[in-house]
Write an enzyme that holds these catalytic residues in place. Structure first.
Site, PDB file in Angstrom:
ATOM      1  N   LYS A  86      -2.106  -4.637  -1.225  1.00  0.00           N
ATOM      2  CA  LYS A  86      -2.293  -4.517  -2.681  1.00  0.00           C
ATOM      3  C   LYS A  86      -1.330  -5.424  -3.432  1.00  0.00           C
ATOM      4  O   LYS A  86      -1.737  -6.144  -4.337  1.00  0.00           O
ATOM      5  CB  LYS A  86      -2.041  -3.075  -3.156  1.00  0.00           C
ATOM      6  CG  LYS A  86      -2.939  -2.032  -2.544  1.00  0.00           C
ATOM      7  CD  LYS A  86      -2.607  -0.639  -3.064  1.00  0.00           C
ATOM      8  CE  LYS A  86      -1.209  -0.161  -2.726  1.00  0.00           C
ATOM      9  NZ  LYS A  86      -0.931   0.056  -1.294  1.00  0.00           N
ATOM     10  N   ARG A 100      -2.299   6.889  -8.220  1.00  0.00           N
ATOM     11  CA  ARG A 100      -2.229   7.267  -6.819  1.00  0.00           C
ATOM     12  C   ARG A 100      -2.671   8.698  -6.601  1.00  0.00           C
ATOM     13  O   ARG A 100      -2.681   9.168  -5.466  1.00  0.00           O
ATOM     14  CB  ARG A 100      -0.774   7.149  -6.399  1.00  0.00           C
ATOM     15  CG  ARG A 100      -0.554   6.202  -5.261  1.00  0.00           C
ATOM     16  CD  ARG A 100       0.854   6.435  -4.817  1.00  0.00           C
ATOM     17  NE  ARG A 100       1.242   5.642  -3.714  1.00  0.00           N
ATOM     18  CZ  ARG A 100       1.647   4.382  -3.800  1.00  0.00           C
ATOM     19  NH1 ARG A 100       1.644   3.743  -4.928  1.00  0.00           N
ATOM     20  NH2 ARG A 100       2.041   3.780  -2.722  1.00  0.00           N
ATOM     21  N   ARG A 143       6.914  -6.457   7.790  1.00  0.00           N
ATOM     22  CA  ARG A 143       7.089  -6.844   6.390  1.00  0.00           C
ATOM     23  C   ARG A 143       8.564  -7.053   6.064  1.00  0.00           C
ATOM     24  O   ARG A 143       9.428  -6.309   6.489  1.00  0.00           O
ATOM     25  CB  ARG A 143       6.538  -5.763   5.463  1.00  0.00           C
ATOM     26  CG  ARG A 143       6.886  -6.073   4.007  1.00  0.00           C
ATOM     27  CD  ARG A 143       6.062  -5.345   3.043  1.00  0.00           C
ATOM     28  NE  ARG A 143       6.231  -3.909   3.149  1.00  0.00           N
ATOM     29  CZ  ARG A 143       5.538  -3.054   2.439  1.00  0.00           C
ATOM     30  NH1 ARG A 143       4.638  -3.482   1.583  1.00  0.00           N
ATOM     31  NH2 ARG A 143       5.730  -1.767   2.581  1.00  0.00           N
ATOM     32  N   ARG A 182      12.146  -2.678   4.163  1.00  0.00           N
ATOM     33  CA  ARG A 182      12.261  -1.551   3.229  1.00  0.00           C
ATOM     34  C   ARG A 182      12.574  -0.253   3.971  1.00  0.00           C
ATOM     35  O   ARG A 182      12.072  -0.029   5.060  1.00  0.00           O
ATOM     36  CB  ARG A 182      10.952  -1.384   2.451  1.00  0.00           C
ATOM     37  CG  ARG A 182      10.945  -2.134   1.144  1.00  0.00           C
ATOM     38  CD  ARG A 182       9.595  -2.196   0.497  1.00  0.00           C
ATOM     39  NE  ARG A 182       8.837  -0.956   0.483  1.00  0.00           N
ATOM     40  CZ  ARG A 182       7.608  -0.855  -0.018  1.00  0.00           C
ATOM     41  NH1 ARG A 182       7.021  -1.911  -0.547  1.00  0.00           N
ATOM     42  NH2 ARG A 182       6.972   0.291   0.002  1.00  0.00           N
ATOM     43  N   ARG A 217       3.350   8.306   4.922  1.00  0.00           N
ATOM     44  CA  ARG A 217       2.720   7.642   3.761  1.00  0.00           C
ATOM     45  C   ARG A 217       1.206   7.549   3.951  1.00  0.00           C
ATOM     46  O   ARG A 217       0.447   7.689   2.997  1.00  0.00           O
ATOM     47  CB  ARG A 217       3.321   6.244   3.557  1.00  0.00           C
ATOM     48  CG  ARG A 217       4.717   6.301   2.932  1.00  0.00           C
ATOM     49  CD  ARG A 217       5.484   5.019   3.131  1.00  0.00           C
ATOM     50  NE  ARG A 217       4.910   3.879   2.423  1.00  0.00           N
ATOM     51  CZ  ARG A 217       5.231   2.613   2.668  1.00  0.00           C
ATOM     52  NH1 ARG A 217       6.118   2.318   3.593  1.00  0.00           N
ATOM     53  NH2 ARG A 217       4.681   1.647   1.978  1.00  0.00           N
TER      54      ARG A 217
HETATM   55  P1  AP5 Z   1       1.745  -5.679   0.856  1.00  0.00           P
HETATM   56  O1  AP5 Z   1       1.017  -6.621  -0.025  1.00  0.00           O
HETATM   57  O2  AP5 Z   1       3.209  -5.532   0.662  1.00  0.00           O
HETATM   58  O3  AP5 Z   1       1.000  -4.260   0.865  1.00  0.00           O
HETATM   59  P2  AP5 Z   1       0.922  -3.096  -0.206  1.00  0.00           P
HETATM   60  O4  AP5 Z   1      -0.472  -2.585  -0.156  1.00  0.00           O
HETATM   61  O5  AP5 Z   1       1.476  -3.531  -1.510  1.00  0.00           O
HETATM   62  O6  AP5 Z   1       1.875  -2.065   0.535  1.00  0.00           O
HETATM   63  P3  AP5 Z   1       3.060  -1.177  -0.045  1.00  0.00           P
HETATM   64  O7  AP5 Z   1       3.847  -0.676   1.149  1.00  0.00           O
HETATM   65  O8  AP5 Z   1       3.814  -1.876  -1.095  1.00  0.00           O
HETATM   66  O9  AP5 Z   1       2.257  -0.032  -0.578  1.00  0.00           O
HETATM   67  P4  AP5 Z   1       2.675   1.348  -0.858  1.00  0.00           P
HETATM   68  O10 AP5 Z   1       1.442   1.790  -1.498  1.00  0.00           O
HETATM   69  O11 AP5 Z   1       3.089   2.213   0.252  1.00  0.00           O
HETATM   70  O12 AP5 Z   1       4.067   1.157  -1.614  1.00  0.00           O
HETATM   71  P5  AP5 Z   1       4.508   1.135  -3.124  1.00  0.00           P
HETATM   72  O13 AP5 Z   1       5.547   0.151  -3.319  1.00  0.00           O
HETATM   73  O14 AP5 Z   1       3.290   1.090  -4.005  1.00  0.00           O
HETATM   74  O15 AP5 Z   1       1.433  -6.095   2.363  1.00  0.00           O
HETATM   75  C1  AP5 Z   1       1.964  -5.380   3.462  1.00  0.00           C
HETATM   76  C2  AP5 Z   1       2.410  -6.368   4.558  1.00  0.00           C
HETATM   77  O16 AP5 Z   1       1.286  -7.017   5.112  1.00  0.00           O
HETATM   78  C3  AP5 Z   1       3.316  -7.508   4.048  1.00  0.00           C
HETATM   79  O17 AP5 Z   1       4.232  -7.842   5.049  1.00  0.00           O
HETATM   80  C4  AP5 Z   1       2.336  -8.657   3.791  1.00  0.00           C
HETATM   81  O18 AP5 Z   1       2.976  -9.913   3.864  1.00  0.00           O
HETATM   82  C5  AP5 Z   1       1.332  -8.438   4.901  1.00  0.00           C
HETATM   83  N1  AP5 Z   1      -0.030  -8.843   4.518  1.00  0.00           N
HETATM   84  C6  AP5 Z   1      -0.617  -8.746   3.294  1.00  0.00           C
HETATM   85  N2  AP5 Z   1      -1.889  -9.166   3.338  1.00  0.00           N
HETATM   86  C7  AP5 Z   1      -2.141  -9.503   4.638  1.00  0.00           C
HETATM   87  C8  AP5 Z   1      -3.305  -9.985   5.333  1.00  0.00           C
HETATM   88  N3  AP5 Z   1      -4.476 -10.182   4.710  1.00  0.00           N
HETATM   89  N4  AP5 Z   1      -3.176 -10.218   6.663  1.00  0.00           N
HETATM   90  C9  AP5 Z   1      -1.990 -10.004   7.309  1.00  0.00           C
HETATM   91  N5  AP5 Z   1      -0.868  -9.557   6.718  1.00  0.00           N
HETATM   92  C10 AP5 Z   1      -0.942  -9.303   5.395  1.00  0.00           C
HETATM   93  O19 AP5 Z   1       5.110   2.590  -3.258  1.00  0.00           O
HETATM   94  C11 AP5 Z   1       6.280   2.968  -2.541  1.00  0.00           C
HETATM   95  C12 AP5 Z   1       6.604   4.414  -2.848  1.00  0.00           C
HETATM   96  O20 AP5 Z   1       6.863   4.567  -4.262  1.00  0.00           O
HETATM   97  C13 AP5 Z   1       5.477   5.418  -2.559  1.00  0.00           C
HETATM   98  O21 AP5 Z   1       5.474   5.823  -1.217  1.00  0.00           O
HETATM   99  C14 AP5 Z   1       5.842   6.527  -3.538  1.00  0.00           C
HETATM  100  O22 AP5 Z   1       6.904   7.319  -3.049  1.00  0.00           O
HETATM  101  C15 AP5 Z   1       6.346   5.776  -4.758  1.00  0.00           C
HETATM  102  N6  AP5 Z   1       5.266   5.484  -5.739  1.00  0.00           N
HETATM  103  C16 AP5 Z   1       4.821   4.259  -6.137  1.00  0.00           C
HETATM  104  N7  AP5 Z   1       3.829   4.373  -7.034  1.00  0.00           N
HETATM  105  C17 AP5 Z   1       3.623   5.712  -7.191  1.00  0.00           C
HETATM  106  C18 AP5 Z   1       2.699   6.470  -7.951  1.00  0.00           C
HETATM  107  N8  AP5 Z   1       1.784   5.900  -8.735  1.00  0.00           N
HETATM  108  N9  AP5 Z   1       2.778   7.825  -7.883  1.00  0.00           N
HETATM  109  C19 AP5 Z   1       3.704   8.442  -7.101  1.00  0.00           C
HETATM  110  N10 AP5 Z   1       4.587   7.784  -6.344  1.00  0.00           N
HETATM  111  C20 AP5 Z   1       4.553   6.421  -6.383  1.00  0.00           C
HETATM  112 MG    MG Z   2       3.223  -3.030  -2.602  1.00  0.00          MG
END
Ligand code: AP5
Ligand code: MG
Length: 213
Positions: A13, A88, A127, A160, A171
């Protein structure tokens, strides 16, 4: 244009949202990045968010919604935005929907980046993230030019805290229970589009561009 990115943790994402933001000239709004910036600065919000994030749990809706609505009320979001990691939960989506309805507005596209669970755990352990500017890399698939250093701002790249295997599994559980129902929510609104997230990130982006036009 107002876009919501859906998908499991690690589906890509953030990677795609950054590309969309650049291509379409709209801000990339990531609640995860906002929380991580607050953790880094040691704010009260950061301390509270960290206690949930480190376990792979969601930060409570009330707090998350407040942060998000503040952010999208800023001037740079006037012409649209790409939301990454929000909503989410169904309650978060309902609040966003109600706020937009008040403005006679709505989400234009909800893009689900579809990646099966088996692929996710492998991706997360590779990552590397820049905590300064939010850029993300993958040691095999999307490596930085210089190992351990962010291409964009020159800061150190880190694994991370919530990318440890046990936390990633939690997660994923949380995603299936609380976030996946949003696919149905946006399908009913007629704005859901799915893309295959298992292919190369440039190919995923081409599929998204074909949808956004
Ligand atoms: P990346 O693009 O980083 O993936 P992502 O979907 O953004 O993954 P996140 O881990 O950031 O998502 P998340 O939903 O768990 O975390 P968030 O920060 O939102 O890609 C992942 C990896 O794959 C990278 O290494 C990338 O280079 C690689 N990659 C990408 N595309 C690829 C491809 N096509 N092929 C191969 N490799 C590829 O949230 C973190 C925490 O914050 C949550 O757990 C929660 O506690 C809190 N939080 C955030 N938002 C909320 C909310 N709205 N409500 C409640 N809690 C929240
Ligand atoms: Mg992300």
């Amino acid at each position: 244009m107002k876009i919501v990115m859906l998908g499991a943790p690690g589906a890509g994402k953030g990677t795609q949202a950054k590309m969309i933001a650049k291509e379409y000239g709209i801000p990339h709004v990531s609640t995860g990045d906002i929380f991580r910036a607050n953790i880094k600065e040691g704010t009260e919000l950061g301390k509270e968010a960290k206690s949930y994030m480190d376990k792979g749990e969601l930060v409570p809706d009330e707090l998350t919604v407040r942060i998000l609505l503040d952010r999208v009320a800023q001037d740079d979001c006037k012409n649209g935005y790409v939301l990454d990691g929000f909503p989410r939960t169904i309650p978060q989506a309902e609040v966003l929907d109600a706020e937009l309805t008040k403005l006679n507005d709505a989400i234009d596209f909800a893009i689900d980046v579809d990646v099966p669970d088996e692929n996710i755990i492998r991706r997360m352990s590779g990552r590397r993230a820049c905590l300064k500017c939010g850029a993300t890399y993958h040691i095999e698939h999307i490596p930085p030019k210089q190992e351990g250093i962010c291409d964009a701002c020159g800061s150190e790249l880190v694994l991370r805290d919530d990318d440890k295997e046990e936390t990633v599994k939690n997660r994923l559980d949380v995603y299936h229970k609380q976030t996946q129902p949003l696919i149905d929510f946006y399908t009913k609104k007629g704005v859901l589009k799915s893309v295959d997230g298992t292919v190369d990130s440039a190919e995923v982006f081409s599929a998204i561009k074909a949808i956004l036009g």
